[in-house]
Design a protein around this motif. Structure first.
Motif, short mmCIF file in Angstrom:
data_model
loop_
_atom_site.label_atom_id
_atom_site.label_comp_id
_atom_site.label_asym_id
_atom_site.label_seq_id
_atom_site.Cartn_x
_atom_site.Cartn_y
_atom_site.Cartn_z
N GLY A 132 -36.91 19.53 29.58
CA GLY A 132 -35.64 19.77 30.25
C GLY A 132 -34.49 19.63 29.25
N HIS A 133 -33.40 20.33 29.53
CA HIS A 133 -32.25 20.28 28.62
C HIS A 133 -30.97 20.48 29.40
N ARG A 134 -29.93 19.70 29.02
CA ARG A 134 -28.59 19.88 29.59
C ARG A 134 -27.61 20.02 28.42
N GLN A 135 -27.00 21.18 28.31
CA GLN A 135 -26.08 21.45 27.21
C GLN A 135 -24.79 20.64 27.37
N GLN A 136 -24.34 20.04 26.27
CA GLN A 136 -23.07 19.31 26.28
C GLN A 136 -21.92 20.30 26.14
N LEU A 137 -20.94 20.18 27.03
CA LEU A 137 -19.83 21.13 27.08
C LEU A 137 -18.50 20.38 27.12
N THR A 138 -17.43 21.10 26.83
CA THR A 138 -16.08 20.57 26.94
C THR A 138 -15.28 21.46 27.88
N LEU A 139 -14.64 20.82 28.85
CA LEU A 139 -13.83 21.55 29.83
C LEU A 139 -12.38 21.55 29.36
N VAL A 140 -11.79 22.74 29.18
CA VAL A 140 -10.42 22.83 28.65
C VAL A 140 -9.58 23.74 29.55
N ARG A 141 -8.28 23.49 29.53
CA ARG A 141 -7.33 24.36 30.24
C ARG A 141 -6.48 25.09 29.19
N ILE A 142 -6.47 26.40 29.26
CA ILE A 142 -5.75 27.21 28.28
C ILE A 142 -4.24 27.08 28.51
N GLY A 143 -3.51 26.89 27.41
CA GLY A 143 -2.05 26.80 27.47
C GLY A 143 -1.40 28.03 26.90
N ASP A 144 -0.48 27.83 25.96
CA ASP A 144 0.25 28.96 25.37
C ASP A 144 -0.64 29.77 24.44
N ILE A 145 -0.39 31.07 24.43
CA ILE A 145 -1.06 31.98 23.51
C ILE A 145 -0.04 32.41 22.47
N LEU A 146 -0.32 32.09 21.21
CA LEU A 146 0.63 32.38 20.12
C LEU A 146 0.18 33.63 19.37
N GLU A 147 1.08 34.60 19.29
CA GLU A 147 0.77 35.81 18.52
C GLU A 147 0.96 35.59 17.03
N SER A 148 1.79 34.61 16.66
CA SER A 148 2.02 34.28 15.25
C SER A 148 2.52 32.84 15.16
N GLY A 149 2.50 32.31 13.93
CA GLY A 149 3.01 30.96 13.70
C GLY A 149 2.10 29.84 14.14
N ALA A 150 0.86 30.14 14.46
CA ALA A 150 -0.06 29.09 14.90
C ALA A 150 -0.33 28.07 13.79
N VAL A 179 -16.59 25.35 27.22
CA VAL A 179 -17.01 25.80 25.89
C VAL A 179 -17.99 24.80 25.30
N GLU A 180 -18.63 25.20 24.20
CA GLU A 180 -19.53 24.28 23.49
C GLU A 180 -18.76 23.01 23.11
N LYS A 181 -19.46 21.88 23.08
CA LYS A 181 -18.83 20.57 22.87
C LYS A 181 -17.89 20.58 21.67
N LEU A 182 -16.67 20.05 21.92
CA LEU A 182 -15.65 19.94 20.87
C LEU A 182 -15.43 18.47 20.54
N ASP A 183 -14.95 18.24 19.34
CA ASP A 183 -14.63 16.87 18.89
C ASP A 183 -13.24 16.51 19.40
N ALA A 184 -13.17 16.08 20.65
CA ALA A 184 -11.88 15.74 21.26
C ALA A 184 -12.13 14.89 22.50
N GLN A 185 -11.09 14.17 22.93
CA GLN A 185 -11.16 13.33 24.11
C GLN A 185 -10.32 13.96 25.23
N ALA A 186 -10.59 13.52 26.47
CA ALA A 186 -9.83 14.01 27.60
C ALA A 186 -8.33 13.74 27.39
N GLY A 187 -7.52 14.74 27.59
CA GLY A 187 -6.07 14.62 27.41
C GLY A 187 -5.58 15.10 26.06
N ASP A 188 -6.48 15.30 25.11
CA ASP A 188 -6.08 15.77 23.78
C ASP A 188 -5.62 17.24 23.84
#
Length: 226
Positions: free
Chosen positions: A85-103, A22-31
């Motif tokens: 030339g351009h290289r887009q900054q991205l963030t690699l994430v692994r999807i976890g739980d999907i919450l239908e409510s209570g997020a 995804v587009e670059k997020l404000d987070a570090q690896a492991g967050d």
């Protein structure tokens, strides 16, 4: 169960366990972060978002996309071309739980754009630098009093002690009066007491040589000082 989330101006259909760029997020690896802009969860469609829904994710790494080349060539009469030339900054994430409510009560930090945070940080830094410069200027002004201007010190002192209106002398205007004040001459009595040497000296200083006698300053000053 799947969900459709929105981040970085794009929409993604995700399931638990998916790895997403995804587009670059404000987070570090492991967050651990949570996407709260969810457009659809299973059969529930938002209007436009599904209230209380969220998608948890873990940041794997901050990466860059493939390099893209942009070549611009203008018409022949301009004779210019440009290659970028351009290289887009991205963030690699692994999807976890999907919450239908209570997020909103999960306690996990919401995913935020890293680009926006960088701009905001830069703006705060610029504002802080401006405030520091203003404070330093104030301190400098308070701790180091400004030196009196040689050209204005005499007129101010003359005003404080009560000077005569030297413009009453023939040929003396505001500019010449300021020059006389700058030399410490503020009263008719001072001019009336000038000797031949003084007349010669001030004639050279004021670039007024010979005119003092022609205008009759000494006689006028004697009359005005009575």
């Amino acid at each position: 169960m799947f969900a459709v989330l929105k981040t970085g101006g794009k929409q993604y259909r995700v399931q638990s366990g998916d790895v997403l760029r995804v587009e670059k997020l404000d987070a570090q690896a492991g967050d651990e972060i949570q996407f709260n802009d969810v457009l659809m969860v299973g059969d529930t469609i938002g209007a436009p978002l599904v209230e209380g829904a969220g998608v948890k994710a873990t940041v794997i790494d901050q990466i860059k996309g493939p390099k893209t080349i942009n070549f611009v060539k203008r018409r022949r009469k301009h004779g210019s071309q440009r290659k970028k030339g351009h290289r887009q900054q991205l963030t690699l994430v692994r999807i976890g739980d999907i919450l239908e409510s209570g997020a909103d009560k999960s306690g996990i930090r919401a995913a935020m754009s890293g680009r926006g945070m960088a701009f905001a940080t830069g703006a705060v830094a610029m504002a802080a630098a401006g405030a520091a410069a203003a404070y330093a200027a104030t301190r400098t002004a308070d701790e180091k009093p400004a030196k009196a201007d040689k050209k204005t010190a005499a007129p101010k002192a003359a005003e404080a002690s009560g000077s005569d209106d030297l413009k009453q002398l023939s040929g003396v205007g505001p500019a010449l009066e300021k020059k006389l004040h700058a030399e410490g001459i503020t009263t008719f009595a001072q001019i009336a007491a000038w000797t031949d040497a003084d007349i010669e000296e001030f004639g050279e200083k004021l670039n007024f040589k010979g005119r003092i006698e022609r205008e009759g300053w000494i006689e006028q000053a004697k009359e005005l000082s009575k």
